[in-house]
Design an enzyme around this catalytic site. Structure first.
Site, mmCIF file in Angstrom:
data_model
loop_
_atom_site.group_PDB
_atom_site.id
_atom_site.type_symbol
_atom_site.label_atom_id
_atom_site.label_comp_id
_atom_site.label_asym_id
_atom_site.label_seq_id
_atom_site.Cartn_x
_atom_site.Cartn_y
_atom_site.Cartn_z
ATOM 1 N N ASN A 37 0.830 -1.208 0.000
ATOM 2 C CA ASN A 37 0.000 0.000 0.000
ATOM 3 C C ASN A 37 0.861 1.254 0.000
ATOM 4 O O ASN A 37 1.751 1.353 -0.834
ATOM 5 C CB ASN A 37 -1.114 -0.018 1.055
ATOM 6 C CG ASN A 37 -0.701 -0.050 2.497
ATOM 7 O OD1 ASN A 37 -0.327 -1.099 3.032
ATOM 8 N ND2 ASN A 37 -0.802 1.072 3.190
ATOM 9 N N ASP A 38 0.642 2.228 0.862
ATOM 10 C CA ASP A 38 1.210 3.575 0.746
ATOM 11 C C ASP A 38 2.659 3.637 0.278
ATOM 12 O O ASP A 38 3.532 2.962 0.828
ATOM 13 C CB ASP A 38 1.187 4.284 2.101
ATOM 14 C CG ASP A 38 -0.195 4.394 2.703
ATOM 15 O OD1 ASP A 38 -1.159 3.951 2.071
ATOM 16 O OD2 ASP A 38 -0.287 4.931 3.815
ATOM 17 N N GLN A 54 4.635 0.547 2.058
ATOM 18 C CA GLN A 54 4.066 -0.296 3.095
ATOM 19 C C GLN A 54 3.913 -1.708 2.544
ATOM 20 O O GLN A 54 3.320 -1.903 1.474
ATOM 21 C CB GLN A 54 2.715 0.258 3.539
ATOM 22 C CG GLN A 54 2.822 1.573 4.294
ATOM 23 C CD GLN A 54 3.323 1.380 5.713
ATOM 24 O OE1 GLN A 54 2.556 1.129 6.624
ATOM 25 N NE2 GLN A 54 4.626 1.485 5.894
ATOM 26 N N PHE A 97 4.688 1.842 10.230
ATOM 27 C CA PHE A 97 3.761 2.532 9.342
ATOM 28 C C PHE A 97 4.466 3.602 8.512
ATOM 29 O O PHE A 97 5.672 3.804 8.600
ATOM 30 C CB PHE A 97 2.616 3.127 10.155
ATOM 31 C CG PHE A 97 1.533 2.123 10.519
ATOM 32 C CD1 PHE A 97 1.745 0.753 10.430
ATOM 33 C CD2 PHE A 97 0.297 2.552 10.972
ATOM 34 C CE1 PHE A 97 0.760 -0.160 10.763
ATOM 35 C CE2 PHE A 97 -0.697 1.653 11.311
ATOM 36 C CZ PHE A 97 -0.475 0.301 11.206
ATOM 37 N N ASP A 166 2.320 9.054 10.092
ATOM 38 C CA ASP A 166 2.696 9.491 8.746
ATOM 39 C C ASP A 166 3.540 10.767 8.748
ATOM 40 O O ASP A 166 3.186 11.772 8.122
ATOM 41 C CB ASP A 166 1.447 9.699 7.871
ATOM 42 C CG ASP A 166 0.528 8.503 7.850
ATOM 43 O OD1 ASP A 166 0.996 7.402 8.176
ATOM 44 O OD2 ASP A 166 -0.666 8.660 7.508
ATOM 45 N N GLU A 220 -4.414 11.716 6.494
ATOM 46 C CA GLU A 220 -3.262 10.817 6.423
ATOM 47 C C GLU A 220 -2.249 11.327 5.403
ATOM 48 O O GLU A 220 -2.565 12.079 4.497
ATOM 49 C CB GLU A 220 -3.717 9.401 6.061
ATOM 50 C CG GLU A 220 -4.611 8.758 7.117
ATOM 51 C CD GLU A 220 -4.808 7.271 6.896
ATOM 52 O OE1 GLU A 220 -4.520 6.498 7.828
ATOM 53 O OE2 GLU A 220 -5.256 6.886 5.801
ATOM 54 N N TRP A 303 -8.708 2.116 0.185
ATOM 55 C CA TRP A 303 -9.276 1.206 1.175
ATOM 56 C C TRP A 303 -10.710 0.833 0.814
ATOM 57 O O TRP A 303 -11.373 1.528 0.044
ATOM 58 C CB TRP A 303 -9.231 1.855 2.559
ATOM 59 C CG TRP A 303 -7.833 2.182 2.994
ATOM 60 C CD1 TRP A 303 -7.285 3.419 3.144
ATOM 61 C CD2 TRP A 303 -6.787 1.241 3.296
ATOM 62 N NE1 TRP A 303 -5.968 3.327 3.534
ATOM 63 C CE2 TRP A 303 -5.628 2.006 3.638
ATOM 64 C CE3 TRP A 303 -6.707 -0.153 3.324
ATOM 65 C CZ2 TRP A 303 -4.424 1.413 3.995
ATOM 66 C CZ3 TRP A 303 -5.501 -0.738 3.670
ATOM 67 C CH2 TRP A 303 -4.385 0.030 4.004
#
Length: 345
Positions: A37-38, A54, A97, A166, A220, A303
């Site tokens: 992900n990110d 991530q 994270f 973040d 975020e 998401w």
């Protein structure tokens, strides 16, 4: 005994050959095996582009986060590197994270959020703090012995002790600033600013800006920069209310134009709009190239959405957008594919 990071790298090397290639993209970054992900730590170090993301290597669905690591000469063809950081320490056992990176006088500095459930029997209670990892060669990263460097007890009164993540790291005039996404007690998203002279001792300065429950809820993945004479804030707010054709996703990525001052701190918002009206775009990060271009990359998913490769038999899921060159023209965000792609056409 192997470390958590060594175990993860061994797993990737062994099981990536078992991924089903049916949906594997040609140009877009995707994981060799597992979940992506990110984007994290998009930066330049030793004249190469570095991108982390991530990563949960052991499943095609979300799990305890590691930082995957790629390097590139042109932002199109990427080389897989060993996993940079993994959840090994007591303060981060439930995941490393998202965060950012800078080249700090020949040292590659990563800042990330440690995630921990202090009560394993109650997953709804968690703590998030900010941590450092550094490298001299851009391959092997060591975590600071002082981690976490921005702790729960440094969250100002009136803010949620859980949603604090973040970090965006900025260095100006030998002063480090860290912009951290947070949530106030009324549920609105906001950005907190911390200041340090040496990365280990941080002082809270104030709130850069807040959603005030008008621009979504929790914000975020903040990114702050200047482009064509305008100050720009990229954020990914959760639970945006739909506005005409914008914000049809449950969670969105938006561009905020205005004027910011990290010393006050203050970001005066002039206007905001969705970066990408498609279904799959979240958590973008940018880098400033050596020739002065501002380039953005984002997670090509969001998401609450299922994909064919979420099926465990594929052994992978997730991809990044192609990098995009950004400019601000007459108050609008203009995005173009990076010109390096022309060499592959």
């Amino acid at each position: 005994m192997m470390t958590v990071k060594e175990i993860a790298n061994t797993y990737v090397e062994r099981y990536q050959r078992n991924t089903i290639k049916e949906y594997k993209p040609g140009y877009h970054i995707s994981p060799p095996v597992g979940w992506l992900n990110d984007p994290n730590g998009f930066s330049i170090f030793k004249e190469e582009f570095h991108l982390f993301y991530q990563y949960h290597p052991y499943s095609s669905v979300w799990g305890p986060m590691h930082w995957a690591h790629l390097i590139s000469k042109d932002m199109i063809k990427w080389e897989w590197c060993p996993i940079a950081i993994a959840p090994e320490e007591i303060y981060e056992l439930d995941g490393c994270f998202s965060g950012t990176a800078i080249d700090d006088n020949g040292e590659h500095v990563l800042i990330y959020t440690s995630h921990l459930h202090p009560n394993p029997g109650n997953k709804s209670v968690y703590r998030q703090q900010q941590c450092l990892a550094k490298s001299m060669d851009g391959v092997h990263y060591e975590k600071s012995s002082l981690n976490p460097v921005i702790r729960t007890d440094e969250i100002p009164e009136g803010n949620d002790l859980q949603d604090f993540r973040d970090p965006k790291l900025i260095k100006r005039n030998n002063i480090y600033y860290c912009v951290v996404a947070s949530k106030s007690h009324d549920g609105s998203g906001q950005l907190l600013v911390y200041e340090s002279e040496e990365l280990s001792n941080w002082k809270y300065k104030g709130i850069l800006c807040s959603s005030e429950n008008l621009i979504g809820k929790m914000w975020e993945c903040p990114d702050v920069f200047s482009c064509n004479g305008k100050d720009v804030l990229l954020i990914s707010p959760m639970f945006m209310k739909q506005r005409d054709y914008e914000f049809s996703n449950l969670h969105s990525a938006i561009c905020v134009l205005g004027n910011f001052d990290l010393d006050k701190p203050l970001f005066e918002i002039e206007n905001y709009f969705e970066i990408d009206l498609g279904l799959d775009f979240y958590a973008p990060q940018t880098v400033l190239t050596s020739d002065g271009r501002r380039v953005m990359i984002g997670w090509m998913q969001t998401w609450e959405r299922n994909y064919p490769t979420n099926d465990m038999k594929h052994n992978w899921t997730g991809a990044m957008t192609l990098p995009r060159e950004l400019s601000i023209v007459e108050g609008k965000l203009i995005q173009k594919p990076v010109r390096e792609i022309e060499a592959y056409c």
